[in-house]
Design an enzyme around this catalytic site. Structure first.
Site, PDB file in Angstrom:
ATOM      1  N   SER A   1       0.816  -1.170  -0.073  1.00 17.67           N
ATOM      2  CA  SER A   1       0.174  -0.077   0.014  1.00 17.67           C
ATOM      3  C   SER A   1       1.070   1.262  -0.241  1.00 17.67           C
ATOM      4  O   SER A   1       0.341   2.459  -0.196  1.00 17.67           O
ATOM      5  CB  SER A   1      -0.788   0.101   1.180  1.00 17.67           C
ATOM      6  OG  SER A   1      -0.117   0.087   2.508  1.00 17.67           O
TER       7      SER A   1
ATOM      8  N   TYR B   1      -4.221  -0.163   4.081  1.00 23.39           N
ATOM      9  CA  TYR B   1      -4.899  -1.250   3.998  1.00 23.39           C
ATOM     10  C   TYR B   1      -5.586  -1.495   5.456  1.00 23.39           C
ATOM     11  O   TYR B   1      -6.438  -2.421   5.819  1.00 23.39           O
ATOM     12  CB  TYR B   1      -3.958  -2.331   3.665  1.00 23.39           C
ATOM     13  CG  TYR B   1      -3.667  -2.398   2.131  1.00 23.39           C
ATOM     14  CD1 TYR B   1      -4.394  -1.517   1.419  1.00 23.39           C
ATOM     15  CD2 TYR B   1      -2.849  -3.348   1.712  1.00 23.39           C
ATOM     16  CE1 TYR B   1      -4.157  -1.534  -0.072  1.00 23.39           C
ATOM     17  CE2 TYR B   1      -2.368  -3.183   0.158  1.00 23.39           C
ATOM     18  CZ  TYR B   1      -3.083  -2.520  -0.518  1.00 23.39           C
ATOM     19  OH  TYR B   1      -2.743  -2.485  -1.983  1.00 23.39           O
ATOM     20  N   GLY B   2      -4.557  -1.010   6.494  1.00 22.69           N
ATOM     21  CA  GLY B   2      -4.920  -1.624   7.758  1.00 22.69           C
ATOM     22  C   GLY B   2      -6.269  -1.404   8.321  1.00 22.69           C
ATOM     23  O   GLY B   2      -6.779  -1.892   9.309  1.00 22.69           O
TER      24      GLY B   2
ATOM     25  N   CYS C   1       2.894  -7.494   1.831  1.00 15.70           N
ATOM     26  CA  CYS C   1       2.107  -6.718   2.766  1.00 15.70           C
ATOM     27  C   CYS C   1       1.565  -7.651   3.806  1.00 15.70           C
ATOM     28  O   CYS C   1       0.791  -8.702   3.295  1.00 15.70           O
ATOM     29  CB  CYS C   1       1.020  -5.961   2.104  1.00 15.70           C
ATOM     30  SG  CYS C   1      -0.094  -5.095   3.176  1.00 15.70           S
TER      31      CYS C   1
ATOM     32  N   THR D   1      -0.916  -7.147   5.923  1.00 16.24           N
ATOM     33  CA  THR D   1      -2.259  -6.928   6.192  1.00 16.24           C
ATOM     34  C   THR D   1      -2.752  -7.712   5.003  1.00 16.24           C
ATOM     35  O   THR D   1      -3.954  -8.442   5.129  1.00 16.24           O
ATOM     36  CB  THR D   1      -2.449  -5.462   5.867  1.00 16.24           C
ATOM     37  OG1 THR D   1      -1.839  -4.914   7.098  1.00 16.24           O
ATOM     38  CG2 THR D   1      -3.970  -5.226   6.293  1.00 16.24           C
TER      39      THR D   1
ATOM     40  N   CYS E   1       4.456  -5.365   9.945  1.00 20.46           N
ATOM     41  CA  CYS E   1       3.871  -4.438   8.923  1.00 20.46           C
ATOM     42  C   CYS E   1       5.088  -4.109   8.028  1.00 20.46           C
ATOM     43  O   CYS E   1       6.172  -3.749   8.798  1.00 20.46           O
ATOM     44  CB  CYS E   1       3.050  -3.164   9.510  1.00 20.46           C
ATOM     45  SG  CYS E   1       2.975  -1.911   8.287  1.00 20.46           S
ATOM     46  N   THR E   2       5.062  -4.126   6.843  1.00 20.41           N
ATOM     47  CA  THR E   2       6.485  -4.011   5.834  1.00 20.41           C
ATOM     48  C   THR E   2       6.746  -2.404   5.968  1.00 20.41           C
ATOM     49  O   THR E   2       7.870  -2.117   5.471  1.00 20.41           O
ATOM     50  CB  THR E   2       6.035  -4.419   4.631  1.00 20.41           C
ATOM     51  OG1 THR E   2       4.855  -3.870   4.023  1.00 20.41           O
ATOM     52  CG2 THR E   2       6.004  -5.984   4.627  1.00 20.41           C
ATOM     53  N   HIS E   3       5.852  -1.508   6.594  1.00 21.44           N
ATOM     54  CA  HIS E   3       6.408   0.146   6.591  1.00 21.44           C
ATOM     55  C   HIS E   3       7.420   0.089   7.678  1.00 21.44           C
ATOM     56  O   HIS E   3       8.412   0.901   7.844  1.00 21.44           O
ATOM     57  CB  HIS E   3       5.118   0.882   7.020  1.00 21.44           C
ATOM     58  CG  HIS E   3       4.345   1.134   6.154  1.00 21.44           C
ATOM     59  ND1 HIS E   3       3.724   0.325   5.061  1.00 21.44           N
ATOM     60  CD2 HIS E   3       3.984   2.302   5.379  1.00 21.44           C
ATOM     61  CE1 HIS E   3       2.905   1.013   4.200  1.00 21.44           C
ATOM     62  NE2 HIS E   3       3.252   2.273   4.412  1.00 21.44           N
TER      63      HIS E   3
END
Ligand code: DGL
Length: 221
Positions: free
Chosen positions: A7, A37-38, A68, A70, A177-179
């Protein structure tokens, strides 16, 4: 060609890791249109995930990494034709944590949807898993917060945000979370004060999965 989607800046962490490791023909979709997305419902996420996989397949991708956490929570609910071409990341991330932990006490920080799905705790039977929703961190990272830009005041705030999970006597923290790997070194520094010895980077795990898939397809130059 292989593909991936996420995202926002999480997908860019994954792309960076792949680029550092291999020279592979890669197409990636940063789906800002549907971010974040979360906070999406499961139904919305299924639709978004199927659509993004379709777009990447139409662009010529032979495999698509759902880069991702999520979106990976809905992998089992997407259509068979998408499942066959897609690679979700949650289980591999959980397995990495399983190999790292000594105490079996694992913390997970993730989006609200991921936490509500309990996908990580279900993938970690036999471990004591503590899941904490930190969706607001996604927006902070998309607005530029990173290990490079973090200030002392940010660190104090981050410690407060992480404390509910760090206080559980965990030895492994999953950046679910990939962020969040954008703040990996800051998280490592804060978490080490609470006895955490391993940080699991979901973007790194995703990158490794796609590299492995491209090797199987004989695509690496
Ligand atoms: N980076 C995504 C993840 O791994 C989701 C961030 C969002 O859009 O809420 O969960």
């Amino acid at each position: 060609m292989v593909g991936l989607f996420d995202s926002g800046s999480g997908g860019l962490n994954t792309v960076r890791y792949i680029r550092e490791a291999v020279d592979v023909d890669l197409v990636y979709l940063i789906d800002r249109e549907n971010a974040p997305y979360g906070i999406k419902t499961k139904k919305e996420l299924v639709r978004i995930t199927e659509r993004n996989i379709r777009r990447l397949l139409d662009m010529g991708a032979e495999r698509v990494l759902i880069a991702c956490c999520t979106a990976s929570t809905v992998y089992k609910s997407i259509g068979k034709e998408y499942r066959e071409k897609a690679i979700p990341i949650i289980e591999a991330v959980a397995n990495t944590a399983k190999y790292s932990t000594r105490s079996g006490r694992i913390g997970v920080i993730a989006t609200k949807r991921t936490v509500d799905s309990h996908a990580f705790s279900r993938a970690l039977p036999g471990c004591k898993t503590y899941e904490l929703s930190l969706g607001e961190l996604v927006g902070m990272i998309d607005s530029g917060l990173s290990d490079e830009t973090v200030t002392e005041a940010d660190e104090v705030r981050l410690e407060k945000m992480l404390k509910p999970v760090l206080a559980k006597n965990i030895d492994t923290l999953i950046l679910g979370c990939t962020h969040f790997p954008s703040l990996k070194e800051t998280a490592r520094k804060i978490a080490s004060r609470y006895g955490v010895t391993s940080i699991v980077d979901s973007a790194r795990v995703g990158a490794d999965l796609l590299i492995e898939a491209s090797e199987k397809l004989n695509l690496n130059g």
